[in-house]
Design an enzyme around this catalytic site. Sequence first.
Site, short mmCIF file in Angstrom:
data_model
loop_
_atom_site.label_atom_id
_atom_site.label_comp_id
_atom_site.label_asym_id
_atom_site.label_seq_id
_atom_site.Cartn_x
_atom_site.Cartn_y
_atom_site.Cartn_z
N HIS A 165 0.82 -1.21 0.00
CA HIS A 165 0.00 0.00 0.00
C HIS A 165 0.86 1.27 0.00
O HIS A 165 1.82 1.38 0.75
CB HIS A 165 -0.90 -0.02 1.25
CG HIS A 165 -1.71 1.21 1.45
ND1 HIS A 165 -1.67 1.95 2.61
CD2 HIS A 165 -2.61 1.84 0.64
CE1 HIS A 165 -2.50 2.97 2.51
NE2 HIS A 165 -3.08 2.92 1.32
N GLU A 195 0.76 -0.59 -4.84
CA GLU A 195 -0.22 0.45 -5.15
C GLU A 195 0.48 1.79 -5.03
O GLU A 195 1.18 2.04 -4.05
CB GLU A 195 -1.41 0.36 -4.19
CG GLU A 195 -2.46 1.43 -4.42
CD GLU A 195 -2.63 2.36 -3.23
OE1 GLU A 195 -3.68 3.00 -3.14
OE2 GLU A 195 -1.69 2.48 -2.40
N HIS A 213 0.29 10.84 -1.82
CA HIS A 213 -1.01 10.62 -1.20
C HIS A 213 -1.47 11.85 -0.44
O HIS A 213 -2.56 12.37 -0.70
CB HIS A 213 -0.95 9.42 -0.25
CG HIS A 213 -2.29 8.95 0.21
ND1 HIS A 213 -3.09 9.69 1.06
CD2 HIS A 213 -2.99 7.82 -0.07
CE1 HIS A 213 -4.22 9.04 1.28
NE2 HIS A 213 -4.19 7.91 0.60
N ASP A 220 -3.58 4.23 -7.99
CA ASP A 220 -4.72 4.82 -7.30
C ASP A 220 -4.79 6.28 -7.74
O ASP A 220 -4.04 7.12 -7.27
CB ASP A 220 -4.51 4.70 -5.78
CG ASP A 220 -5.70 5.20 -4.99
OD1 ASP A 220 -6.64 5.76 -5.59
OD2 ASP A 220 -5.69 5.05 -3.75
#
Length: 275
Positions: free
Chosen positions: A5, A25, A41, A85
């Site tokens: 992740h 990801e 992110h 993502d």
Amino acid sequence: WIMGHMVNEIYQIDEFVDLGANSIETDITFDDDAMAEYSYHGVPCGCMRWCHKWEYVNDFLEGLRRATTPGDSKYRKQLILVVFDLKTGDLSSSTAYKGGKLFAEKLLRYYWNGGSNGGRAYIIISIPDIDHYAFISGFRDALKKSGHEDLLAKVGYDFSGNDDLNSIRSALHKAGVKDREHVWQSDGITNCLLRSLDRVNEAVKNRDSSNGYISKMYYWTIEKYATVRDALNAEVDGIMTNYPDVIVNVLNEDSFKNRFRMATFDDNPWELFKR
């Protein structure tokens, strides 16, 4: 598939593969012109993680290409799948198509090396908002127009917003994606919170039905041993995690070692697997 992740700096590719991940990801943010800009992110990003790691997208894609190109000194054989993502929140329904087109062009140049000896990993385009289905249309059209439609064999699709499954199916159809055409369905929530497996069970049922649209099902973001066991018992195909070694440990337990194994490059991630 053990999916590491939030892998947003190049050095983290090795870090997560070393822990047992065969998939990663990566978060992608966009500028005001719908151009993919950073692998980043930002906050909030989940418990026990630093939210601010980043690279320029072009640099990250080149690092990723090296990690997934046989013969390169940075090559990691185990890394076979990458989930992008896509943080499309700043895109509109009208700019989503442009965003998809530009992202495909970026991947073609920096990851697929113009279609010549590029990275070999399978790619999943993961979009949080079903209203941005045109991103997929733009992505697919760009590869077709550039003469590289063959690369779509390496690309899959996911809507990650935990929407109603029928609504997701409809959005995929609007994007030109047929039922089971490389469709991964995610379900999940930040690792800070608990979430029931109700929707996972619904998606697995769809995957295994004769008239479903899902090829594979994955659950995010978990690392507690009990939760991992529950997810495996629900028959998911992939687990996204901050701790790949936890998933490896559970897979080696007596209850699971004869039921599951790690996916390899020879396992087609778009094929429906039935026991």
